[in-house]
Design an enzyme around this catalytic site. Structure first.
Site, PDB file in Angstrom:
ATOM      1  NE  ARG A 230      73.891  82.722  59.706  1.00 42.93           N
ATOM      2  CZ  ARG A 230      74.281  81.568  60.655  1.00 42.93           C
ATOM      3  NH1 ARG A 230      74.631  80.838  60.050  1.00 42.93           N
ATOM      4  NH2 ARG A 230      73.405  81.208  61.787  1.00 42.93           N
ATOM      5  CE  LYS A 255      74.930  85.744  64.183  1.00 46.46           C
ATOM      6  NZ  LYS A 255      74.371  86.518  63.278  1.00 46.46           N
ATOM      7  CG  HIS A 320      68.997  86.195  55.017  1.00 44.71           C
ATOM      8  ND1 HIS A 320      70.351  85.610  55.802  1.00 44.71           N
ATOM      9  CD2 HIS A 320      68.232  86.289  56.762  1.00 44.71           C
ATOM     10  CE1 HIS A 320      70.514  85.302  56.897  1.00 44.71           C
ATOM     11  NE2 HIS A 320      69.468  85.465  57.180  1.00 44.71           N
ATOM     12  NE  ARG A 323      70.392  81.786  57.735  1.00 41.29           N
ATOM     13  CZ  ARG A 323      70.881  80.508  58.463  1.00 41.29           C
ATOM     14  NH1 ARG A 323      71.276  79.532  57.845  1.00 41.29           N
ATOM     15  NH2 ARG A 323      70.904  80.710  59.879  1.00 41.29           N
ATOM     16  CG  HIS A 346      68.953  79.257  64.209  1.00 43.23           C
ATOM     17  ND1 HIS A 346      67.481  79.469  63.772  1.00 43.23           N
ATOM     18  CD2 HIS A 346      69.644  80.237  63.382  1.00 43.23           C
ATOM     19  CE1 HIS A 346      67.643  79.815  62.474  1.00 43.23           C
ATOM     20  NE2 HIS A 346      68.221  80.823  62.602  1.00 43.23           N
ATOM     21  CE1 TYR A 355      62.601  80.806  58.834  1.00 41.54           C
ATOM     22  CE2 TYR A 355      64.117  80.603  60.752  1.00 41.54           C
ATOM     23  CZ  TYR A 355      64.364  81.193  59.110  1.00 41.54           C
ATOM     24  OH  TYR A 355      65.378  81.698  58.858  1.00 41.54           O
TER      25      TYR A 355
END
Length: 373
Positions: A230, A255, A320, A323, A346, A355
């Protein structure tokens, strides 16, 4: 003759002008020089700029005999408009409500929420309480939240993501203030938008990375793609986070306040060594103009924008996207989805599964019946 169509559009509650034309690099190049705030809208599939009274004349003067400027829709909208369609200015909060928001902010910081989250939540609550300025906080109920959604968020054309931020902030606020009428559990989120991530091909990524001649800039963009970072993760990275002996990158307190490690390719390691010799950073891996100062978010965005422009790619690429491309290219090369989830940091595998919808590996094996006609 080329044709450019102007029409009014709203973007995040602000007045913008939509600029439509057939794909043309010359027109796009001139628009970029003419407007600093030219943006691409995925929703409207067109470019847009801030509204100004003389925008028609600007374009007429810039293109002269090269293109026909059709601004009839823009003119029509301004003539029939009775009053500016801007969000109504809300009154300021009294001392009592400001004290409650200060207490809420202190609570968030004590729980170690990031400063970005603290600002987002307190701003959302501030707006909500200003909207209900004539009603004591202890008497605000769920019906008032529905009213706020309909008469402020939806009426002013704010996005579902903004509405979701308000839900997060207001729910948490009313959990910690003394209010028996507002049931935070009954505040519903907006229906989730099902958007696919934007992905570049490997060839496009290579062109963008190689287009940036500056070693420092190329190293930043390359590290984002090669590790699936990120923006904040790259900018918060320190020199010691690169472990060259184990060939890993340590990403600290990202995050969700989580640490994680990702593999470091030898190709990137060689590039980083060249960069380190040339720039000699002191604290942060990538520092700004002055030693010891972290590189800014805006400057990093400009680095990508310059590279995309030099690469002559017309897609509205963001950081982004690199990524997203990293994750998709790993999936297409056969990497297990569980490992990709860990690399991206995640919490849920459902987030990573998106994805699978943009990977073309399986799609390319499907033969269209059209080929048999």
């Amino acid at each position: 003759m080329k044709k450019i169509i102007l029409s009014p559009v709203k973007h995040r509650g602000k007045e913008r002008v939509k600029i439509e034309f057939e794909k043309d690099e010359e027109i796009l190049g001139k628009l970029r020089k003419l407007f600093n705030d030219l943006r691409w809208s995925r929703t409207h599939r067109s470019w847009h700029v801030p509204y100004s009274k003389d925008i028609s004349w600007q374009l007429l003067r810039a293109f002269k005999k090269e293109a026909w400027i059709d601004y009839t829709q823009l003119l029509k909208e301004r003539k029939t408009e009775k009053s500016p369609d801007k969000p109504k200015e809300l009154p300021y909060l009294d001392a009592g409500r400001m004290e409650k928001i200060s207490a809420f902010k202190a609570y968030l910081r004590s729980k170690r929420y990031s400063e970005n989250t603290v600002k987002t939540y307190t701003d959302a609550v501030n707006t909500f309480l200003r909207f209900h300025i004539n009603k004591p906080v202890e008497y605000i109920d769920n019906a008032d939240f529905i009213k706020f959604n309909n008469e402020y968020i939806l009426k002013n054309g704010y996005s579902a993501s903004y509405q979701n931020q308000v839900v997060n902030g207001v729910k948490l606020f009313f959990k910690i203030v003394d209010n028996k009428l507002m049931d935070a559990a009954l505040i519903h989120r907006p229906r989730r938008e099902k958007k696919l991530p934007n992905v570049l091909s490997k060839e496009e990524v290579k062109i963008i990375l190689e287009a940036q001649g500056n070693l420092k800039h190329r190293a930043m963009l390359s590290l984002i793609y090669s590790c699936g970072l990120r923006r904040s993760e790259l900018l918060n990275m320190k020199i010691n986070d690169i472990d060259s002996k184990r060939n890993i990158v340590l990403i600290r307190q990202s995050k969700g306040k989580k640490d994680r490690i990702v593999p470091l390719s030898l190709k990137i390691l060689h590039m980083l060594r060249e960069y380190f010799k040339a720039y000699k950073p002191e604290k942060w891996l990538f520092e700004g103009q002055f030693k010891g100062n972290r590189y800014s978010e805006k400057s990093l965005e400009n680095v990508l924008k310059q590279a995309v422009k030099k690469a002559k790619i017309t897609k509205p690429v963001t950081l982004h996207w690199l990524r997203h491309s990293f994750a998709t290219h790993l999936l297409e090369s056969g990497t297990d989805l569980r490992y990709i989830q860990e690399l991206l940091g995640h919490n849920s595998s459902r987030t990573t599964e998106i994805y699978t919808h943009v990977s073309t590996k399986s799609l390319q094996k499907i033969k269209s019946p059209f080929d048999d006609l």
